[in-house]
Design a protein around this motif. Structure first.
Motif, PDB file in Angstrom:
ATOM      1  N   SER A  14       0.839  -1.206   0.000  1.00 39.51           N
ATOM      2  CA  SER A  14       0.000   0.000   0.000  1.00 39.51           C
ATOM      3  C   SER A  14       0.866   1.244   0.000  1.00 39.51           C
ATOM      4  O   SER A  14       0.630   2.192  -0.757  1.00 39.51           O
ATOM      5  CB  SER A  14      -0.920   0.003   1.227  1.00 39.51           C
ATOM      6  N   TRP A  15       1.899   1.267   0.824  1.00 39.66           N
ATOM      7  CA  TRP A  15       2.808   2.415   0.860  1.00 39.66           C
ATOM      8  C   TRP A  15       3.582   2.544  -0.449  1.00 39.66           C
ATOM      9  O   TRP A  15       3.780   3.648  -0.955  1.00 39.66           O
ATOM     10  CB  TRP A  15       3.773   2.278   2.033  1.00 39.66           C
ATOM     11  N   MET A  16       4.023   1.413  -0.996  1.00 36.82           N
ATOM     12  CA  MET A  16       4.817   1.462  -2.216  1.00 36.82           C
ATOM     13  C   MET A  16       4.010   2.027  -3.375  1.00 36.82           C
ATOM     14  O   MET A  16       4.473   2.922  -4.100  1.00 36.82           O
ATOM     15  CB  MET A  16       5.327   0.058  -2.573  1.00 36.82           C
ATOM     16  N   TYR A  17       2.775   1.531  -3.566  1.00 35.14           N
ATOM     17  CA  TYR A  17       1.960   2.026  -4.672  1.00 35.14           C
ATOM     18  C   TYR A  17       1.546   3.475  -4.456  1.00 35.14           C
ATOM     19  O   TYR A  17       1.468   4.260  -5.412  1.00 35.14           O
ATOM     20  CB  TYR A  17       0.722   1.138  -4.864  1.00 35.14           C
ATOM     21  N   ALA A  18       1.271   3.851  -3.202  1.00 29.58           N
ATOM     22  CA  ALA A  18       0.915   5.240  -2.914  1.00 29.58           C
ATOM     23  C   ALA A  18       2.089   6.167  -3.252  1.00 29.58           C
ATOM     24  O   ALA A  18       1.901   7.237  -3.856  1.00 29.58           O
ATOM     25  CB  ALA A  18       0.522   5.391  -1.446  1.00 29.58           C
ATOM     26  N   TYR A  19       3.300   5.760  -2.893  1.00 27.07           N
ATOM     27  CA  TYR A  19       4.468   6.594  -3.198  1.00 27.07           C
ATOM     28  C   TYR A  19       4.684   6.683  -4.703  1.00 27.07           C
ATOM     29  O   TYR A  19       4.985   7.758  -5.236  1.00 27.07           O
ATOM     30  CB  TYR A  19       5.717   6.042  -2.516  1.00 27.07           C
ATOM     31  N   TYR A  20       4.553   5.547  -5.400  1.00 21.44           N
ATOM     32  CA  TYR A  20       4.697   5.556  -6.861  1.00 21.44           C
ATOM     33  C   TYR A  20       3.709   6.527  -7.495  1.00 21.44           C
ATOM     34  O   TYR A  20       4.052   7.279  -8.416  1.00 21.44           O
ATOM     35  CB  TYR A  20       4.463   4.159  -7.421  1.00 21.44           C
ATOM     36  N   CYS A  21       2.460   6.504  -7.027  1.00 20.39           N
ATOM     37  CA  CYS A  21       1.420   7.351  -7.624  1.00 20.39           C
ATOM     38  C   CYS A  21       1.730   8.834  -7.438  1.00 20.39           C
ATOM     39  O   CYS A  21       1.521   9.636  -8.363  1.00 20.39           O
ATOM     40  CB  CYS A  21       0.059   7.027  -7.001  1.00 20.39           C
ATOM     41  N   TYR A  22       2.223   9.199  -6.264  1.00 20.92           N
ATOM     42  CA  TYR A  22       2.487  10.613  -5.990  1.00 20.92           C
ATOM     43  C   TYR A  22       3.850  11.070  -6.479  1.00 20.92           C
ATOM     44  O   TYR A  22       4.063  12.274  -6.644  1.00 20.92           O
ATOM     45  CB  TYR A  22       2.364  10.877  -4.479  1.00 20.92           C
ATOM     46  N   GLU A  23       4.757  10.132  -6.733  1.00 20.48           N
ATOM     47  CA  GLU A  23       6.107  10.540  -7.125  1.00 20.48           C
ATOM     48  C   GLU A  23       6.108  11.290  -8.457  1.00 20.48           C
ATOM     49  O   GLU A  23       6.874  12.233  -8.645  1.00 20.48           O
ATOM     50  CB  GLU A  23       7.028   9.324  -7.231  1.00 20.48           C
ATOM     51  N   TYR A  24       5.238  10.869  -9.396  1.00 22.59           N
ATOM     52  CA  TYR A  24       5.176  11.570 -10.680  1.00 22.59           C
ATOM     53  C   TYR A  24       4.834  13.047 -10.464  1.00 22.59           C
ATOM     54  O   TYR A  24       5.472  13.947 -11.024  1.00 22.59           O
ATOM     55  CB  TYR A  24       4.120  10.924 -11.581  1.00 22.59           C
ATOM     56  N   LYS A  25       3.820  13.288  -9.644  1.00 20.84           N
ATOM     57  CA  LYS A  25       3.383  14.662  -9.397  1.00 20.84           C
ATOM     58  C   LYS A  25       4.462  15.459  -8.681  1.00 20.84           C
ATOM     59  O   LYS A  25       4.719  16.624  -9.015  1.00 20.84           O
ATOM     60  CB  LYS A  25       2.101  14.624  -8.562  1.00 20.84           C
ATOM     61  N   TRP A  26       5.115  14.846  -7.707  1.00 22.64           N
ATOM     62  CA  TRP A  26       6.152  15.548  -6.962  1.00 22.64           C
ATOM     63  C   TRP A  26       7.348  15.860  -7.839  1.00 22.64           C
ATOM     64  O   TRP A  26       8.011  16.885  -7.644  1.00 22.64           O
ATOM     65  CB  TRP A  26       6.557  14.715  -5.747  1.00 22.64           C
ATOM     66  N   ASN A  27       7.644  14.980  -8.795  1.00 21.19           N
ATOM     67  CA  ASN A  27       8.730  15.270  -9.739  1.00 21.19           C
ATOM     68  C   ASN A  27       8.416  16.504 -10.565  1.00 21.19           C
ATOM     69  O   ASN A  27       9.262  17.379 -10.742  1.00 21.19           O
ATOM     70  CB  ASN A  27       8.958  14.070 -10.663  1.00 21.19           C
ATOM     71  N   PHE A  28       7.195  16.559 -11.104  1.00 15.65           N
ATOM     72  CA  PHE A  28       6.805  17.708 -11.924  1.00 15.65           C
ATOM     73  C   PHE A  28       6.669  18.974 -11.085  1.00 15.65           C
ATOM     74  O   PHE A  28       6.850  20.081 -11.597  1.00 15.65           O
ATOM     75  CB  PHE A  28       5.500  17.426 -12.665  1.00 15.65           C
ATOM     76  N   SER A  29       6.361  18.824  -9.802  1.00 20.24           N
ATOM     77  CA  SER A  29       6.245  19.989  -8.915  1.00 20.24           C
ATOM     78  C   SER A  29       7.607  20.478  -8.454  1.00 20.24           C
ATOM     79  O   SER A  29       7.710  21.576  -7.904  1.00 20.24           O
ATOM     80  CB  SER A  29       5.381  19.647  -7.691  1.00 20.24           C
ATOM     81  N   GLY A  30       8.644  19.664  -8.639  1.00 20.46           N
ATOM     82  CA  GLY A  30       9.987  20.054  -8.226  1.00 20.46           C
ATOM     83  C   GLY A  30      10.203  19.983  -6.731  1.00 20.46           C
ATOM     84  O   GLY A  30      11.063  20.683  -6.188  1.00 20.46           O
ATOM     85  N   ILE A  31       9.438  19.138  -6.037  1.00 26.53           N
ATOM     86  CA  ILE A  31       9.604  19.008  -4.583  1.00 26.53           C
ATOM     87  C   ILE A  31      10.832  18.162  -4.294  1.00 26.53           C
ATOM     88  O   ILE A  31      10.960  17.055  -4.809  1.00 26.53           O
ATOM     89  CB  ILE A  31       8.349  18.364  -3.958  1.00 26.53           C
ATOM     90  N   PRO A  32      11.772  18.631  -3.475  1.00 29.51           N
ATOM     91  CA  PRO A  32      12.993  17.870  -3.178  1.00 29.51           C
ATOM     92  C   PRO A  32      12.674  16.517  -2.546  1.00 29.51           C
ATOM     93  O   PRO A  32      11.667  16.359  -1.841  1.00 29.51           O
ATOM     94  CB  PRO A  32      13.747  18.775  -2.196  1.00 29.51           C
ATOM     95  N   LEU A  33      13.536  15.547  -2.796  1.00 28.49           N
ATOM     96  CA  LEU A  33      13.314  14.184  -2.327  1.00 28.49           C
ATOM     97  C   LEU A  33      13.222  14.114  -0.812  1.00 28.49           C
ATOM     98  O   LEU A  33      12.400  13.380  -0.260  1.00 28.49           O
ATOM     99  CB  LEU A  33      14.438  13.275  -2.839  1.00 28.49           C
TER     100      LEU A  33
END
Length: 320
Positions: A204-223
């Motif tokens: 559940s955590w892995m898929y949730a992170y995968y789903c939001y990672e695309y958006k965070w990449n485009f938003s430029g949020i630091p890792l």
């Protein structure tokens, strides 16, 4: 304890509801024809071709082979024909393996490669479509507190070559982190008694992170801010990832892979259209999860990633 339990349940339900907000997919696809095209291509490959092939095999090809090359003899079958039963079973097994080797496994690899390329396009077009969308979550992201917080997050990264190098380093570390976390999910699944429960939670955590990672990449949020926010909002992201896992948890690997390839871009778009990270740059005490504490979800994966990077740095003959 009662108040914290209610807080956890409330955040879990909020995450579950956000993941099930599939109406955002319809709105975003209506706003962007490029997004609609990519989503349609993903459904065509993984739904009609891949999942459809599995259905044809299960309901038509396998029963036909069972009828043509039976294991057991019926009362009406002659004894001479029955003497070939073992050979027929062997031949049927060979034919079934040939179907897997020359059709399902190559199709699975093709689906995996193309889908990963298309997922990035889907997230990109969805992110662009948010600017045209008037759904409430997008308004919260674009017109509310999000710009200030996102600008605050982005301002910490230097511009120019330094920022590019930091971005590359974050991508390398992120790949290592998620790879080790995936291995952790697999290993935990074989633990007796509690393995399945822990496997469901980590998935559940892995898929949730995968789903939001695309958006965070485009938003430029630091890792670093992503991981801090994710581990602090663990209850919300547990709820968000649960529908993703429920859809595939009890299915065979090939069927679950095909079904997840269809559903994953939908969850990516619901994540893109939601805005729980609008407060990511705000003080921690203002977060909805305040008081629950940060759960070190990626601790083991982070330790192994840093160990791998340190070994690579020591073995590199041209260390800077």
């Amino acid at each position: 304890m009662r108040s914290k339990s209610k807080q956890v349940l409330s955040l879990w339900l909020e995450g579950f509801r956000e993941a099930c907000s599939l109406h955002r997919v319809v709105i975003l696809c209506h706003r962007s024809k490029k997004l609609l095209l990519r989503t349609g291509q993903c459904f065509l490959l993984n739904g009609l071709i891949f999942l459809g092939s599995l259905g044809v095999f299960k309901w038509f090809i396998d029963p036909a082979l069972q009828w043509i090359l039976p294991d057991q003899c019926s009362p009406l079958t002659s004894q001479e024909f029955c003497s070939y039963g073992g050979f027929y079973a062997f031949l049927r097994g060979v034919l079934l393996q040939l179907f897997y080797v020359f059709w399902f496994y190559p199709l699975y690899m093709l689906s995996f490669i193309l889908s990963n390329i298309w997922y990035n396009d889907i997230a990109k077009h969805g992110f662009e479509a948010i600017e045209k969308s008037d759904i409430s979550s997008a308004e919260a992201l674009r017109e509310g507190e999000a710009p200030a917080s996102l600008n605050s997050a982005n301002s910490e990264r230097p511009s120019g070559l330094g920022g590019v190098m930091i971005g590359i380093g974050e991508q390398v570390y992120s790949i290592l982190l998620l790879t080790f976390f995936f291995l952790e999910v697999y290993v935990v699944g074989v633990i007796p008694y509690i393995g399945k429960i822990l496997n469901f939670l980590l998935l559940s955590w892995m898929y949730a992170y995968y789903c939001y990672e695309y958006k965070w990449n485009f938003s430029g949020i630091p890792l670093e801010k992503r991981l801090d926010f994710f581990e602090s909002n663990w209850a919300f992201f547990t709820g968000f990832g649960s529908p993703c896992v429920l859809a595939i948890f009890f299915l065979s690997p090939l069927v679950s892979g095909a079904l997840m390839a269809i559903l994953f871009p939908l969850f990516v778009l619901t994540a893109t259209g939601s805005g729980p990270e609008k407060s990511i740059g705000a003080p921690r005490r203002t977060w909805k999860c305040a008081g629950l504490g940060r759960l070190p979800i990626f601790y083991l994966a982070d330790t192994l990633s840093m160990l791998a990077l340190s070994i690579f740095r020591l073995e590199s003959p041209h260390e800077i």
